[in-house]
Write a protein that holds these residues in place. Structure first.
Motif: not given
Length: 325
Positions: A266-273
């Protein structure tokens, strides 16, 4: 020879074009996927550089381009390496133009000069002078055969637009002063909208980015460990992948196991890889008006908004979080 294309229909091709199509450099493009590693994580994302190259040639022909410009269109992507732009991620080349840097070398080392000479064509005039071909290539934000074909081809193949929409657009595509332009703002708004579907919903799709990111990691590791060489990138996708698959390196084998269609991201601004930025790609077609040719954005608030959103997305990039791999 008869060419049957999914977008443009049937065309009979002979002479120099037929011989070039059957040449090894062009046939190799059947094994090069346009979206890089995308087909490894979603099998439907399977358009090849061959389909696109034939399409660009046919589009140039369809709108009245010369035989020389059709040749340039057919051959414009022959230097693309295995998995297309993945090599740019491997080499950390932000301009995404490695294939352009090696174009002259690839052409000159192939059968293409001999074929062109056989038919009396000057290699340098046709292939090493893009400024001559205003239908084939234009700097953004203008329309050109390359940009139009990959947008329509991808979105039609992946089910985002219908054949009726494709044909309606092609019927309204006109040439003025040697450049592709559109007759009205409605057509311009439609193409601008679908172009950003291509850029944002496909190029910047978290799953697409993951596939290319993960494969780039694999190939960079294989390159560093001398399992493959940079010249091996001139193979087809599956040939290069097979060299890596056959390696006994544990790190590479483990990373390869994370490339499959069941990956969830997914596209996630926080806790991204990982965070991925792409080359900025904007479109703003020229449109006919009573005062001559004008930019579509000068007449359409919708296009102004689409351009602003696309620029913001490009600058922001995509923050990819891996849920399962």
């Amino acid at each position: 020879m008869l060419i049957v294309d999914s977008l443009y229909g049937e065309f009979y091709i002979d002479g120099v074009l037929e011989e070039l199509i059957n040449s090894k450099p062009v046939q190799r493009l059947k094994g090069i996927h346009q979206g890089g590693a995308s087909y490894l994580v979603k099998k439907e994302w399977n358009v090849t550089r061959y389909e696109h190259s034939i399409g660009v040639m046919l589009l140039v022909k369809k709108i009245g381009g010369s035989l020389e410009e059709q040749i340039a269109g057919l051959l414009h992507d022959v230097s693309h390496t295995a998995f297309s732009h993945v090599v740019d991620f491997v080499l950390e080349n932000k301009d995404e133009d490695y294939h352009e840097k090696i174009y002259s070398r690839i052409i000159n080392g192939s059968s293409i000069p001999t074929i062109l000479a056989k038919y009396g064509y000057n290699l340098k005039d046709i292939l090493f002078n893009d400024s001559r071909w205003s239908l084939l290539e234009q700097s953004a934000p203008d329309l050109c055969a390359d940009r139009v074909d990959y947008t329509l081809r991808d979105l039609y193949t992946y089910g985002n637009i219908s054949m009726e929409e494709v044909q309606h657009f092609l019927q309204n595509l006109i040439v003025k002063d040697g450049k592709m332009v559109l007759p009205n703002i409605e057509i311009a708004e439609w193409f601008t909208s679908v172009y950003y579907e291509e850029v944002i919903d496909f190029f910047m799709n978290p799953l697409n980015l993951y596939g290319n990111y993960q494969l780039a990691f694999v190939l960079k590791a294989a390159l560093d460990k001398q399992i493959i060489t940079l010249e091996d990138f001139l193979l087809e996708d599956n040939q290069l992948l097979q060299l890596v698959v056959c390696s006994q390196d544990d790190e590479i084998q483990h990373a390869l196991q994370k490339l499959h269609p069941s990956v969830e991201v997914i596209d996630e601004l926080t806790n991204y890889d990982f965070h991925q930025k792409m080359k900025v790609r904007l479109i703003d077609p020229l449109v006919c008006s009573e005062n001559g040719l004008v930019r579509a954005s000068d007449c359409s608030k919708q296009i102004q908004k689409l351009n602003q959103t696309a620029l913001q997305r490009a600058v922001k990039g995509t923050y990819v979080k891996i849920l399962s791999c």
